[in-house]
Design an enzyme around this catalytic site. Structure first.
Site, mmCIF file in Angstrom:
data_model
loop_
_atom_site.group_PDB
_atom_site.id
_atom_site.type_symbol
_atom_site.label_atom_id
_atom_site.label_comp_id
_atom_site.label_asym_id
_atom_site.label_seq_id
_atom_site.Cartn_x
_atom_site.Cartn_y
_atom_site.Cartn_z
ATOM 1 N N GLU A 65 -28.779 -25.977 67.395
ATOM 2 C CA GLU A 65 -29.919 -26.613 68.067
ATOM 3 C C GLU A 65 -29.528 -27.127 69.451
ATOM 4 O O GLU A 65 -28.345 -27.206 69.800
ATOM 5 C CB GLU A 65 -30.457 -27.744 67.185
ATOM 6 C CG GLU A 65 -30.969 -27.195 65.859
ATOM 7 C CD GLU A 65 -31.712 -28.214 65.011
ATOM 8 O OE1 GLU A 65 -31.588 -29.437 65.257
ATOM 9 O OE2 GLU A 65 -32.417 -27.767 64.093
ATOM 10 N N ASN B 101 -27.530 -22.038 62.410
ATOM 11 C CA ASN B 101 -28.431 -22.456 63.485
ATOM 12 C C ASN B 101 -27.717 -23.429 64.415
ATOM 13 O O ASN B 101 -26.916 -24.268 63.981
ATOM 14 C CB ASN B 101 -29.740 -23.034 62.936
ATOM 15 C CG ASN B 101 -29.577 -24.143 61.947
ATOM 16 O OD1 ASN B 101 -28.588 -24.213 61.232
ATOM 17 N ND2 ASN B 101 -30.544 -25.038 61.886
ATOM 18 N N GLU C 209 -29.924 -16.642 61.603
ATOM 19 C CA GLU C 209 -29.992 -15.179 61.469
ATOM 20 C C GLU C 209 -29.719 -14.500 62.806
ATOM 21 O O GLU C 209 -28.995 -13.505 62.889
ATOM 22 C CB GLU C 209 -31.383 -14.754 60.972
ATOM 23 C CG GLU C 209 -31.756 -15.317 59.609
ATOM 24 C CD GLU C 209 -32.452 -16.672 59.687
ATOM 25 O OE1 GLU C 209 -32.113 -17.482 60.574
ATOM 26 O OE2 GLU C 209 -33.330 -16.931 58.852
ATOM 27 N N CYS D 139 -36.632 -14.049 64.265
ATOM 28 C CA CYS D 139 -35.449 -13.439 63.633
ATOM 29 C C CYS D 139 -35.809 -12.093 63.007
ATOM 30 O O CYS D 139 -35.028 -11.142 63.085
ATOM 31 C CB CYS D 139 -34.868 -14.386 62.582
ATOM 32 S SG CYS D 139 -34.141 -15.849 63.347
HETATM 33 N N1 THU Z 1 -34.089 -21.927 61.534
HETATM 34 C C1 THU Z 1 -33.198 -20.934 61.256
HETATM 35 O O1 THU Z 1 -31.978 -21.089 61.439
HETATM 36 N N2 THU Z 1 -33.683 -19.766 60.782
HETATM 37 C C2 THU Z 1 -34.998 -19.466 60.613
HETATM 38 O O2 THU Z 1 -35.345 -18.337 60.335
HETATM 39 C C3 THU Z 1 -36.003 -20.533 60.785
HETATM 40 C C4 THU Z 1 -35.517 -21.817 61.346
HETATM 41 C C5 THU Z 1 -33.572 -23.186 62.090
HETATM 42 C C6 THU Z 1 -33.990 -23.455 63.518
HETATM 43 C C7 THU Z 1 -33.919 -24.953 63.576
HETATM 44 O O3 THU Z 1 -32.594 -25.324 63.891
HETATM 45 C C8 THU Z 1 -34.213 -25.415 62.171
HETATM 46 O O4 THU Z 1 -34.058 -24.265 61.336
HETATM 47 C C9 THU Z 1 -35.605 -25.982 61.988
HETATM 48 O O5 THU Z 1 -36.575 -25.123 62.445
#
Ligand code: THU
Length: 139
Positions: free
Chosen positions: A49, A47, A60, A94
């Protein structure tokens, strides 16, 4: 040990490594993903941000978009790693992106830092994906 098991353990390792690259200063929730290609090999994601929050991309989708950008669209399975128990499933965005490229029986393994915890098919997690091509007369 059968090959599928070895393969999934290897994917878990790769997802854990990718998770270390997570850029998550706002949520502090690091996620790693490993997408195994049908042709062999794996594309990983984490992820990433953003200060706007809305610009954040999940692990994902990072993996799927990277794979597609490299010319791969046929996937064998996905492993997602977070540090939580129970292990976290992919979010609805996702799942929608996965449904664009993967069939309902596509396996998704949910894992934490101890290992793989459980698995679902894409169809179990998203039984009724939105499909523009099937609903539209424009395409
Ligand atoms: N996040 C993911 O990487 N995958 C998911 O399916 C759900 C959430 C991340 C996004 C964000 O950076 C953090 O988790 C908190 O929501």
């Amino acid at each position: 040990m059968n090959n599928a098991f070895v393969d999934i353990q290897k994917s878990w390792d790769l997802a854990c490594s990718a998770r270390k690259n997570s850029y998550s200063p706002y949520s502090r929730f690091a996620v790693g993903a490993a997408l195994t290609l049908r042709t062999g090999g794996t594309v990983t994601g984490c992820n990433v941000e953003n200060a706007s929050y809305g610009g954040t991309v999940c692990a994902e989708r990072t993996a799927v978009f990277a794979a597609v950008a490299q010319g791969y669209r046929d996937f064998e399975h996905l492993v997602v790693v977070t540090e939580t128990t129970p292990a976290s499933p992919p979010c609805a965005f996702c799942l929608g992106v996965l449904a664009e490229f993967c069939p309902p029986d596509f396996p998704i393994y949910l894992a934490n830092l101890k290992g793989i915890e459980k698995s679902f098919t894409l169809g179990e997690l998203l039984p009724h994906p939105f499909q523009l091509a099937k609903n539209s007369t424009l395409l």
